[in-house]
Design an enzyme around this catalytic site. Structure first.
Site, short mmCIF file in Angstrom:
data_model
loop_
_atom_site.label_atom_id
_atom_site.label_comp_id
_atom_site.label_asym_id
_atom_site.label_seq_id
_atom_site.Cartn_x
_atom_site.Cartn_y
_atom_site.Cartn_z
N HIS A 147 -3.00 -3.78 -6.31
CA HIS A 147 -2.06 -2.97 -7.08
C HIS A 147 -2.60 -1.54 -7.26
O HIS A 147 -1.87 -0.56 -7.13
CB HIS A 147 -1.86 -3.58 -8.48
N GLU A 180 3.34 -6.73 -5.31
CA GLU A 180 2.65 -8.01 -5.23
C GLU A 180 2.17 -8.28 -3.81
O GLU A 180 1.15 -8.95 -3.60
CB GLU A 180 3.59 -9.12 -5.73
N HIS A 230 -7.27 -8.95 -6.59
CA HIS A 230 -5.82 -8.91 -6.76
C HIS A 230 -5.39 -7.57 -7.38
O HIS A 230 -4.54 -6.86 -6.84
CB HIS A 230 -5.39 -10.08 -7.66
N GLU A 231 -6.04 -7.22 -8.48
CA GLU A 231 -5.66 -5.97 -9.16
C GLU A 231 -6.02 -4.76 -8.30
O GLU A 231 -5.35 -3.73 -8.36
CB GLU A 231 -6.32 -5.89 -10.54
#
Lengths: 498, 498
Positions: free
Chosen positions: B267, B293, B263-264
């Protein structure tokens, strides 16, 4: 009783302190954490931050508040925190506004370039790569000196930035005394085969890390206010007070990191002990590089190369590195870590010959500033004096005149503070031993609280409220004095002495 | 062709960017590196830094330069970097100067207090501990909204800070569509015994670290521009561009850190791909929270919970955790990490029910801002809707209305961006699959370069030059549209669907 002007001044200084602390975090981050790729962004970030801090400080508003607060200042106890803040700010401000912003910026710019040139020059072991940057750096230093007046000699101006209110003449006389004793001492050193092969070999880094943490916990810092990390060139960073960042450098082949960590502990303890109410202002840090170095040298050499410490800690070290030290008795280990032997590199020198490295640099700096030697002759002059002072032949510039970054970075007047630290460390040491007579017995039990607390209460709590020599005199009853240090060296290393 | 006014404006914006980047470093440091004791110093450091950045930005000089540059602006290609900088700065500036500095400062202050109150309230599972801070936060938000005009509904003003130019009505219509499909979907979920016990147990942290690094290297970021560290609440920090700081949270009992790291990574890749020439200005970052996101959800869910990725990577994971996964076939593992099951906690929810957590918050926020519910009724209202939307009974406020920090910190209008990200991620996903038809085969070979580069070229290179919906439209041909996302959910989780 609150004074509105003073509150305004302090609120301005608090902002400056906040941003300076931010700069220290970002500086630490760059050395310890930043991905390499971030360097270009970081250069802009730091330049902008530094310029903002500088502009806030030299703004006319600072001067106006300093003028307006004068009458209130006269009503204050000179030892009070507020009086110290005003006094220190006035001194810093009067120095800072003498230097045109353009020169200030140019010095920063040339310093960055100089550091890069130095790194390249050292890598190639070629002084001529550094020469242009160094010429420019010294030219700018001369312009910087020209901004001031009222000095006895030009070098005073440079020295004052690192050791406030110290005069070149006083340093020269202290160093002359050291030289008089140390030159014959060094010449008399025999050529016996050293018994220290066990200090080189295989010391796994994870175990070194554990031992360094153990020593820091043993010496003691307030919990949750510090951290220890790995870096290339050890230093203490961070804002200080409740946020102190110790760094060290591990090499699997030796335990130098342990001594380096004890050295940095001394710096860290000083900053850790700064009273919280001073942290948001100009007095919330150590008083000078020299006094700071007295603390690092004390913990590295007077404690960390002392017999009582090792009496307590050597079994732990043997347990940690049984392959290397299991068969080495304390006395052999102790002698090995205290071996006096002239060598090429300052940062690896023993505590005695170290001073000759400094005196050499101190003298060369003055010769350069006074125009007594040409910059292009510097390597030759360096090598000549290394031979004269230490009997060491310099094989190349990388291990000679290029070994330290300081000059490339434009830091001229800095080196002497290392030996001033050595000298002052023993003045403080004699005082604490008088006040706490059973210090050795405490160390032998692994108890370092008495020394730590004595330093905190007597020395560190004064932070930067007074000039360093005044602080030293308050704590020991005397300004800088080489005799205690020379006594210590004679006693400890007397076997070698003439 | 250089325009002097524009250069002045850009140089001002560069300073602001430099200091904002410093703030991001210091923020990261606080979460990841700072000794706990440094918190009080850090609060002052950050407050001062933030105030300086804000004051630099809202200074009349910024407005003057923006006025003066207008005629030059008209001559620029609207897609050029310079036109974007002027456009984005003008929009940000016109918003910022509407808010009095006093209100701005008060919002910051109350946010700090609110975060502390929230932490305490959550620990005690007692909403009334948060209530006064929350009341004040909402009051300040109302004052903030009052600074603006020209909105369709009050909530638009709050939403705009997180998702520029997005209207509440459009979000509501997207969410209504999700709700219409997901409510029956959730209600139809059976109560079968899950086969996922192997996801809980013992996953040694050092091995998790190694696997997370391996996945990041596999997905790919430019070398020497990033780092991965451990923290409590994972995030991506740092300036972005060549200095990206990924954080994750390891729990020995599960491998959630792996998904959190993916997930990170999404980003981080977005920030890592920001063109270098934009980094010292307001367009040098992601376009909105929602688009950001969309990137994290894409890598976490569309790649990281996808069959092709696990076809390649599952053998590596089994090798790493043979005790836990050695006997678990790919298909069982794959099903377990994609299990859809209503639960209490948003951040632990599966990709389907997650949206219901968001919709609930989005609706409650509007009810609070429009005064349709009382703050003191919030826990009851929360619990009622958790039952209605997810069939979940809330046992206490800690696991209910107090689970997220956002409201305590005064962030109202933020939550919806998470689901907007889900929706947009699949619009982008459909587009990349059209442009790169063999994406699955590439993933099965462990090749993620095509996706990474497509995102970099098509999406990330636009940085914050345009509003998020305009960027989405440039890349996919459409504004936000829930249908691709719903199609994806039906296809992937169709077995459970009505």
């Amino acid at each position: 009783m609150e004074n509105k002007t003073l509150e305004q001044l302090k609120s301005r200084l608090a902002e400056i302190a906040d941003l300076s602390q931010v700069a220290s975090i970002v500086g630490w981050d760059q050395q310890v954490m930043m991905p390499q790729g971030g360097a270009a962004l970081r250069a802009n970030q730091r330049a902008t931050l530094t310029r903002h801090v500088h502009e806030l400080f030299i703004a006319p508003e600072t001067g106006r508040l300093l003028e307006e607060v004068r009458s209130y200042e006269d009503s204050l106890d000179p030892d009070s925190d507020d009086a110290a803040v005003i006094r220190v700010t006035r001194r810093d401000y009067e120095k800072a506004v003498r230097v045109p912003s353009k020169l200030h910026a140019e010095i920063s710019r040339v310093a960055s370039e100089g550091i890069q040139a130095w790194a390249k020059a050292k890598e190639e072991s070629n002084f001529s790569v550094l020469l242009p940057a160094l010429e420019r750096a010294i030219e700018l230093r001369q312009q910087y000196i020209d901004c001031f007046d009222g000095f006895d000699e030009r070098y005073d101006v440079l020295l004052d930035d690192f050791e406030p209110e110290m005069k070149t003449a006083e340093v020269r006389s202290v160093f002359q005394r050291l030289k008089d004793e140390l030159l014959p001492f060094v010449r008399a050193l025999g050529d016996e085969e050293p018994d220290d092969a066990f200090l080189t070999g295989h010391f796994p880094v994870e175990r070194q890390q554990a031992v360094c943490h153990e020593v820091l916990n043993l010496f003691g810092l307030r919990p949750e206010t510090w951290r220890l990390d790995h870096t290339r060139h050890p230093f203490v960073g961070g804002p200080g007070g409740d946020d102190v960042r110790i760094t060290t450098h591990y090499d699997e082949a030796d335990i130098d990191a342990l001594f380096s960590t004890m050295h940095e502990y001394g710096h860290a303890l000083y900053e850790n002990h700064i009273p919280a109410q001073l942290m948001r202002g100009p007095t919330g840090t150590g008083a000078s590089l020299g006094l700071h170095e007295s603390q690092s040298r004390m913990w590295e050499n007077l404690v960390g190369r002392g017999r009582p410490f090792w009496t307590f800690f050597y079994p732990r070290l043997q347990e940690t590195f049984p392959e290397q030290l299991g068969d080495v008795e304390l006395v052999r280990f102790f002698r090995a870590v205290n071996r006096v032997h002239p060598s090429l590199i300052r940062i690896r020198a023993d505590e005695v010959t170290y001073n000759m490295h400094i005196i050499l640099r101190f003298e060369l700096e003055q010769d350069l500033i006074e125009g007594r030697i040409e910059l292009s002759d510097l390597p030759e002059e360096w090598n000549r004096r290394m031979d004269e002072y230490l009997g060491v032949e310099v094989p190349d510039d990388a291990r000679g005149v290029l070994q330290d970054m300081h000059w490339g970075a434009g830091h001229i007047g800095y080196f002497s503070t290392y030996s001033l630290g050595n000298v002052m460390s023993v003045q403080l040491w004699e005082q604490v031993r008088e006040d706490v007579p059973d210090l050795d017995e405490r160390f032998e039990r692994g108890d370092f609280a008495a020394l730590r607390e004595w330093l905190g209460e007597r020395l560190h709590s004064l932070a930067r409220k007074h000039p360093p020599q005044e602080i030293l005199e308050r704590v020991t009853g005397s300004r800088i004095d080489p005799e205690p240090y020379l006594r210590y060296l004679r006693e400890k290393h007397g076997a070698h002495a003439v």
